[in-house]
Design an enzyme around this catalytic site. Structure first.
Site, PDB file in Angstrom:
ATOM      1  N   ASN A  37       0.864  -1.178   0.000  1.00  0.00           N
ATOM      2  CA  ASN A  37       0.000   0.000   0.000  1.00  0.00           C
ATOM      3  C   ASN A  37       0.906   1.236   0.000  1.00  0.00           C
ATOM      4  O   ASN A  37       1.849   1.325   0.790  1.00  0.00           O
ATOM      5  CB  ASN A  37      -0.921   0.003   1.219  1.00  0.00           C
ATOM      6  CG  ASN A  37      -2.002   1.054   1.104  1.00  0.00           C
ATOM      7  OD1 ASN A  37      -1.715   2.243   0.974  1.00  0.00           O
ATOM      8  ND2 ASN A  37      -3.243   0.620   1.153  1.00  0.00           N
ATOM      9  N   ALA A  38       0.629   2.164  -0.875  1.00  0.00           N
ATOM     10  CA  ALA A  38       1.499   3.336  -1.060  1.00  0.00           C
ATOM     11  C   ALA A  38       1.249   4.454  -0.052  1.00  0.00           C
ATOM     12  O   ALA A  38       1.955   5.468  -0.078  1.00  0.00           O
ATOM     13  CB  ALA A  38       1.327   3.880  -2.480  1.00  0.00           C
TER      14      ALA A  38
END
Length: 169
Positions: A37-38
């Site tokens: 997840n960024a």
């Protein structure tokens, strides 16, 4: 499944809303815990909050910067982590009227992806005194249609909003 309590401190100016934590986040008890997840990479790049810090330290620094985290959906049934797998009739939403009453300094909502925005607009009657809201691209690894650079460019509104909404000296 149930979402987390809001991660918020007095003085919050911005609220980032996800839809519902995925399995990795629920297991870890942390917002945006999936390693691909960024979210925390973007927060590092845009606000200088180190993605490698322990979670409690990252969350405290984010809150101190004026950013609160929460989810639109308080509880639902879902197999796996994908928003598309949420059983629509099982959705219960969080109490935003009470939240905004307790946190009147929040002046901007950013949705972390389309699913959060759709859930918010579908299940809530938005009041005119609630903060302005804007959708940003999802930081989820499932949203691979945009490159990291494109997501970063879109999320650059976050530090700009914090600067614009800062209390006057």
């Amino acid at each position: 499944m149930r979402c987390f309590a809001p991660a918020v401190q007095a003085g919050a100016r911005v609220l980032i809303l996800g839809s519902m934590p995925g399995e990795a986040s629920l297991r870890a008890g942390e917002y945006y815990a999936h390693p691909r997840n960024a979210f925390w990479m973007l927060i590092d790049d845009l606000l200088g909050i180190e993605r490698h810090w322990p979670y409690a330290q990252r969350l405290a620094a984010l809150n101190a910067a004026g950013v609160a985290l929460w989810d639109v959906i308080a509880g639902c049934r879902r197999e796996g982590s994908l928003d598309a797998a949420i059983v629509g009739e099982s959705v219960a939403v969080n109490d935003f009227a009470a939240f905004f009453t307790v946190h009147p300094g929040i002046r901007q909502i950013f949705f972390n992806g389309a699913a959060a925005e759709h859930a918010f607009r579908r299940h809530l009657v938005v009041r005119p005194d609630w903060p302005a809201a804007q959708r940003l691209p999802s930081t989820s690894p499932a949203h691979a249609a945009l490159s990291y650079a494109a997501k970063r460019a879109a999320w650059a509104v976050l530090p700009a909003a914090l600067a614009r909404l800062s209390p006057s000296p």
